[in-house]
Motif scaffolding. Structure first.
Motif, short mmCIF file in Angstrom:
data_model
loop_
_atom_site.label_atom_id
_atom_site.label_comp_id
_atom_site.label_asym_id
_atom_site.label_seq_id
_atom_site.Cartn_x
_atom_site.Cartn_y
_atom_site.Cartn_z
N TRP A 1 10.25 -13.51 -54.01
CA TRP A 1 9.96 -14.87 -54.46
C TRP A 1 8.61 -14.92 -55.17
CZ3 TRP A 1 6.31 -18.67 -53.80
CH2 TRP A 1 6.68 -19.98 -54.13
N ARG A 2 7.63 -14.26 -54.60
CA ARG A 2 6.29 -14.24 -55.20
C ARG A 2 6.32 -13.55 -56.56
NH1 ARG A 2 3.60 -10.25 -57.15
NH2 ARG A 2 4.21 -8.99 -55.35
N ALA A 3 7.08 -12.46 -56.70
CA ALA A 3 7.15 -11.74 -57.98
C ALA A 3 7.75 -12.62 -59.07
CB ALA A 3 7.96 -10.46 -57.81
N TYR A 4 8.75 -13.43 -58.70
CA TYR A 4 9.40 -14.29 -59.70
C TYR A 4 8.44 -15.37 -60.20
CZ TYR A 4 12.83 -17.34 -61.91
OH TYR A 4 13.52 -18.10 -62.82
N PHE A 5 7.62 -15.92 -59.30
CA PHE A 5 6.73 -17.02 -59.67
C PHE A 5 5.30 -16.56 -59.97
CE2 PHE A 5 10.05 -19.37 -57.36
CZ PHE A 5 10.34 -20.32 -58.32
N ARG A 6 5.09 -15.26 -60.02
CA ARG A 6 3.74 -14.77 -60.31
C ARG A 6 3.25 -15.20 -61.69
NH1 ARG A 6 1.73 -8.47 -60.71
NH2 ARG A 6 -0.51 -8.93 -60.76
N PRO A 7 4.11 -15.17 -62.74
CA PRO A 7 3.64 -15.68 -64.02
C PRO A 7 3.44 -17.20 -63.94
CG PRO A 7 5.56 -14.25 -64.30
CD PRO A 7 5.45 -14.57 -62.85
N GLY A 8 2.22 -17.66 -64.09
CA GLY A 8 1.94 -19.08 -64.02
C GLY A 8 0.73 -19.39 -63.16
N VAL A 9 0.48 -20.68 -62.97
CA VAL A 9 -0.65 -21.13 -62.16
C VAL A 9 -0.13 -21.32 -60.74
CG1 VAL A 9 -2.52 -22.80 -61.99
CG2 VAL A 9 -1.52 -22.27 -64.22
N SER A 10 0.00 -20.24 -60.01
CA SER A 10 0.69 -20.27 -58.73
C SER A 10 -0.20 -19.96 -57.53
CB SER A 10 1.86 -19.28 -58.76
OG SER A 10 2.69 -19.48 -59.88
N SER A 11 -1.48 -19.75 -57.74
CA SER A 11 -2.36 -19.31 -56.64
C SER A 11 -2.37 -20.31 -55.49
CB SER A 11 -3.78 -19.10 -57.16
OG SER A 11 -3.82 -18.06 -58.11
N ALA A 12 -2.46 -21.61 -55.79
CA ALA A 12 -2.50 -22.62 -54.73
C ALA A 12 -1.20 -22.61 -53.93
CB ALA A 12 -2.76 -23.99 -55.33
N THR A 13 -0.09 -22.44 -54.63
CA THR A 13 1.21 -22.40 -53.95
C THR A 13 1.31 -21.17 -53.07
OG1 THR A 13 2.20 -23.53 -55.85
CG2 THR A 13 3.69 -22.47 -54.30
N PHE A 14 0.85 -20.02 -53.58
CA PHE A 14 0.87 -18.80 -52.78
C PHE A 14 0.01 -18.94 -51.53
CE2 PHE A 14 1.80 -16.01 -56.77
CZ PHE A 14 3.10 -16.50 -56.78
N ALA B 1 0.88 -7.90 -37.96
CA ALA B 1 1.32 -6.54 -38.28
C ALA B 1 2.02 -5.93 -37.08
CB ALA B 1 0.14 -5.68 -38.71
N SER B 2 3.00 -5.08 -37.36
CA SER B 2 3.66 -4.28 -36.32
C SER B 2 3.09 -2.88 -36.39
CB SER B 2 5.17 -4.27 -36.55
OG SER B 2 5.49 -3.60 -37.76
N GLU B 3 3.68 -1.97 -35.67
CA GLU B 3 3.20 -0.60 -35.69
C GLU B 3 3.45 0.07 -37.04
OE1 GLU B 3 5.00 1.49 -32.50
OE2 GLU B 3 3.93 0.39 -30.92
N ASN B 4 4.50 -0.37 -37.73
CA ASN B 4 4.91 0.32 -38.97
C ASN B 4 4.58 -0.43 -40.25
OD1 ASN B 4 6.19 2.41 -37.44
ND2 ASN B 4 7.91 1.04 -37.08
N ARG B 5 4.41 -1.74 -40.17
CA ARG B 5 4.18 -2.49 -41.40
C ARG B 5 3.42 -3.78 -41.12
NH1 ARG B 5 9.07 -1.59 -40.62
NH2 ARG B 5 9.24 -0.39 -42.53
N LYS B 6 2.92 -4.33 -42.22
CA LYS B 6 2.14 -5.55 -42.14
C LYS B 6 2.92 -6.69 -42.80
CE LYS B 6 -2.68 -6.89 -43.02
NZ LYS B 6 -3.93 -6.49 -43.71
N LEU B 7 2.78 -7.88 -42.27
CA LEU B 7 3.42 -9.05 -42.88
C LEU B 7 2.86 -9.24 -44.29
CD1 LEU B 7 5.22 -11.58 -42.66
CD2 LEU B 7 3.26 -12.77 -41.65
N PHE B 8 3.76 -9.37 -45.25
CA PHE B 8 3.34 -9.49 -46.64
C PHE B 8 2.56 -10.78 -46.86
CE2 PHE B 8 4.20 -10.94 -51.03
CZ PHE B 8 3.55 -9.92 -51.71
N ASP B 9 1.41 -10.66 -47.50
CA ASP B 9 0.56 -11.81 -47.79
C ASP B 9 0.71 -12.17 -49.26
OD1 ASP B 9 -1.37 -13.70 -48.18
OD2 ASP B 9 -3.02 -12.55 -47.32
N PRO B 10 1.39 -13.28 -49.59
CA PRO B 10 1.63 -13.62 -51.00
C PRO B 10 0.38 -13.99 -51.78
CG PRO B 10 2.35 -15.40 -49.56
CD PRO B 10 1.99 -14.26 -48.67
N SER B 11 -0.70 -14.29 -51.08
CA SER B 11 -1.92 -14.72 -51.80
C SER B 11 -2.79 -13.55 -52.23
CB SER B 11 -2.74 -15.65 -50.91
OG SER B 11 -3.24 -14.96 -49.77
#
Length: 387
Positions: free
Chosen positions: A303-316, A355-365
């Motif tokens: 979802w973040r990749a689709y809306f990355r083009p634009g003024v999206s920082s506040a939404t992220f 975060a778990s032992e194997n991965r971290k929760l993705f941070d869209p910001s």
């Protein structure tokens, strides 16, 4: 035909189909008034049908049956792709093929409204897909560069980039509109007139008309004729709708200079928030946090990749806040008797991201925004390199 033979045949068929499409597109582009008289043999060509079958089989609706109850996996298991395609080709060639009514299903829309979805049989889907392989490169030569919907190699970002470009120059007004029940209200006679402008093959025209007039089997079991429209959900409908609407596209210039800011709509933000909430309900608290992150991260990242083009920082940033608290609620339900300090220490420490032992929760910001560059008429078709 075993799996290896089928895959090799598909590779060869794909190359041949692409070469023929490139020729059709080049001929249509070089002569805007050319009518194509010998297309039916391509629709029934084994290579075109095989490529069409592969697309239908790979679609997410392949496991959804039409009125005959058959799905793509059931056909592969009981009949086999080779025998199925041979039978379909024989029916198309000898003229005995007849599209059957689509199965109607009402899909909920935002605001409580319902949208009609027409589910064709797998047999009809393959025939429609083969027909689209033949017609699309021809009509793509006629569509304007400012048209972006349901077209190969084009996306919503291209439309937004053109709006930004035009408003930075001499255009002032941006008009947003919606054609009510567009797929349902298309005039068959007007559409067929547009198709005849490019297609002179009477058998292809008869096939297009047969698909338009196939009928609809409603959810209550009532069979009704469709005098207008093309079934939404059909693989052929987006192309036919573009053919019908291609004469109605215009642009109106303005006078003043304006700046355009694009950002995710509230409906789009709500959709990903609902997705996060649903996943946190579907993944039980008896599973480790890693199981939840395995499903959350791809959804949020896409979802973040689709809306990355634009003024999206506040939404992220807002999504980051919602994501953190929703996952925190899941963790608290997993450890109802554990203090929040111990939970925070176990899953990352003070102020850190879950975060778990194997991965971290993705941070869209954490990923910056960008600008999608205007491509306009430079957008290549799938057949440009070969044409």
């Amino acid at each position: 035909m075993n799996t290896d033979e089928l895959e090799w045949a598909l590779i060869k068929a794909g190359r041949r189909v692409l070469e023929i499409q490139a020729k059709l597109h080049r001929w249509a582009r070089d002569d805007p008034h050319r009518r194509f008289d010998d297309l039916f043999n391509l629709v029934a060509d084994p290579g075109f049908l095989l490529v069409a079958w592969n697309r239908v089989r790979g679609d997410k609706g392949a496991r959804t049956a039409g009125v005959d109850g058959r799905t793509a996996p059931s056909i592969e298991m009981r009949v086999g792709a080779g025998e199925f395609l041979d039978g379909l080709r024989s029916q198309v060639k000898d003229g005995s093929f007849r599209p059957v009514p689509v199965r109607e299903r009402m899909i909920p829309k935002a605001g409580g409204k319902l949208r009609r979805l027409g589910i064709a049989t797998i047999t009809d889907r393959v025939a429609r897909a083969s027909l689209k392989l033949v017609l699309e490169p021809i009509f793509e030569a006629d569509f304007l560069p400012c048209s972006y919907g349901f077209r190969p190699k084009r996306r919503a970002h291209d439309a937004v980039a053109e709006v930004r470009l035009l408003t930075s120059e001499k255009y002032e007004w941006i008009v947003e509109g919606d054609i009510k029940a567009c797929f349902d209200e298309i005039s068959h006679s007007a559409l067929m007139e547009r198709v005849r402008a490019r297609v002179g093959d009477k058998r292809v025209l008869a096939l297009v008309k047969a698909f338009l007039k196939a009928g609809i089997l409603s959810e209550d079991g009532q069979l009704r004729d469709n005098d207008t429209g093309t079934p939404q959900g059909s693989i052929l409908s987006p192309l036919l709708s573009n053919v019908a609407l291609s004469v109605q596209r215009h642009r109106k210039p303005g006078a003043n200079r304006h700046c355009v800011y694009t950002y995710p709509a509230k409906k789009s933000l709500q959709a990903i928030m609902d997705k996060v909430k649903t996943l946190c309900r579907e993944v039980g608290t008896n599973q480790p946090l890693d199981a939840l992150l395995l499903r959350l991260n791809p959804a949020v990242r896409g979802w973040r990749a689709y809306f990355r083009p634009g003024v999206s920082s506040a939404t992220f940033s807002y999504l980051r806040y919602y994501l953190w608290h929703t996952v925190w609620g899941w963790v608290r339900r997993k450890h109802p008797k554990t203090s929040w300090k111990k939970i925070r220490s176990h899953y990352g420490g003070r102020g850190s991201w879950r975060a778990s032992e194997n991965r971290k929760l993705f941070d869209p910001s954490t990923v910056g925004t960008t600008r999608y560059r205007y491509r306009g008429a430079a957008i290549p078709t799938p057949w440009t390199a070969m044409g």
